[in-house]
Design a protein around this motif. Structure first.
Motif, PDB file in Angstrom:
ATOM      1  N   LEU A   1       0.284  -0.931   0.355  1.00 37.49           N
ATOM      2  CA  LEU A   1       0.054  -0.058  -0.366  1.00 37.49           C
ATOM      3  C   LEU A   1       1.029   1.085  -0.593  1.00 37.49           C
ATOM      4  O   LEU A   1       2.240   1.308   0.483  1.00 37.49           O
ATOM      5  N   PRO A   2      -0.051   2.471  -0.952  1.00 37.20           N
ATOM      6  CA  PRO A   2       0.578   3.260  -0.884  1.00 37.20           C
ATOM      7  C   PRO A   2       1.100   3.975   0.976  1.00 37.20           C
ATOM      8  O   PRO A   2      -0.074   4.271   1.033  1.00 37.20           O
ATOM      9  N   ILE A   3       2.255   5.002   1.007  1.00 35.08           N
ATOM     10  CA  ILE A   3       1.803   5.583   2.222  1.00 35.08           C
ATOM     11  C   ILE A   3       1.683   6.837   1.947  1.00 35.08           C
ATOM     12  O   ILE A   3       1.441   7.777   0.750  1.00 35.08           O
ATOM     13  N   ARG A   4       0.287   7.266   2.313  1.00 35.36           N
ATOM     14  CA  ARG A   4      -0.862   8.443   2.241  1.00 35.36           C
ATOM     15  C   ARG A   4      -0.237   9.056   3.862  1.00 35.36           C
ATOM     16  O   ARG A   4      -1.211  10.088   3.763  1.00 35.36           O
ATOM     17  N   PHE A   5       0.044   9.211   4.493  1.00 34.05           N
ATOM     18  CA  PHE A   5       0.128   9.755   5.926  1.00 34.05           C
ATOM     19  C   PHE A   5       1.598  10.265   6.537  1.00 34.05           C
ATOM     20  O   PHE A   5       2.211   8.237   6.537  1.00 34.05           O
ATOM     21  N   MET A   6       2.149  10.861   7.143  1.00 29.52           N
ATOM     22  CA  MET A   6       3.586  10.346   7.316  1.00 29.52           C
ATOM     23  C   MET A   6       3.749  11.551   8.282  1.00 29.52           C
ATOM     24  O   MET A   6       3.390  13.285   8.632  1.00 29.52           O
TER      25      MET A   6
END
Length: 140
Positions: free
Chosen positions: A36-41
């Motif tokens: 899954l892609p990174i969408r929050f950091m």
């Protein structure tokens, strides 16, 4: 490398002037196990010399998943994580206290200003009563 929106880009030296240390980010296992892609950091104050302070998530993590940090958040070299998304190298230049999200319907990152970054907590009992202090030491 993709440029940030000029309306959200930091003034030179303002949000990116912090001393850079460490090389590891804590990244959700879902990024690698589920692809899954990174969408929050967000970037917190680093916890040790190798830590950059970056914490990266997919947005699908549950509270139970996040409660088990040692199993579900992997220490990954920031350089490797940046290879997953061409926008990340520019974003990871920001200082502690910075939060970014990428809505599912968008390919653009947006800076978030209303998220409270979690801080590590340590429970401390303070007493001026010597007997209470001795009892608490015996229980530990």
């Amino acid at each position: 490398m993709k440029s940030l929106n000029p309306d959200t880009a930091p003034e030179p030296g303002y949000e990116t002037a912090q001393t850079k240390n460490g090389f590891l980010a804590l990244v959700s296992r879902l990024v690698f196990d589920e692809k899954l892609p990174i969408r929050f950091m967000y970037k917190t104050v680093p916890e040790h010399l190798n830590d950059t302070g970056w914490r990266m998530f997919t947005g699908y993590e549950t509270d139970e998943f996040l409660a088990n940090e040692q199993l579900n958040l992997l220490p990954v070299p920031l350089e490797k994580v940046c290879q997953l998304d061409p926008a990340l190298p520019e974003l990871v230049q920001y200082n502690a206290g910075t939060v970014w999200e990428r809505p599912p319907e968008s390919s653009e990152w947006v800076q978030v200003h209303d998220f409270d970054i979690p801080a590590p907590t340590t429970e401390v009992a303070i007493t001026n009563d010597v007997e209470d202090f001795i009892k608490s030491r015996e229980r530990s």
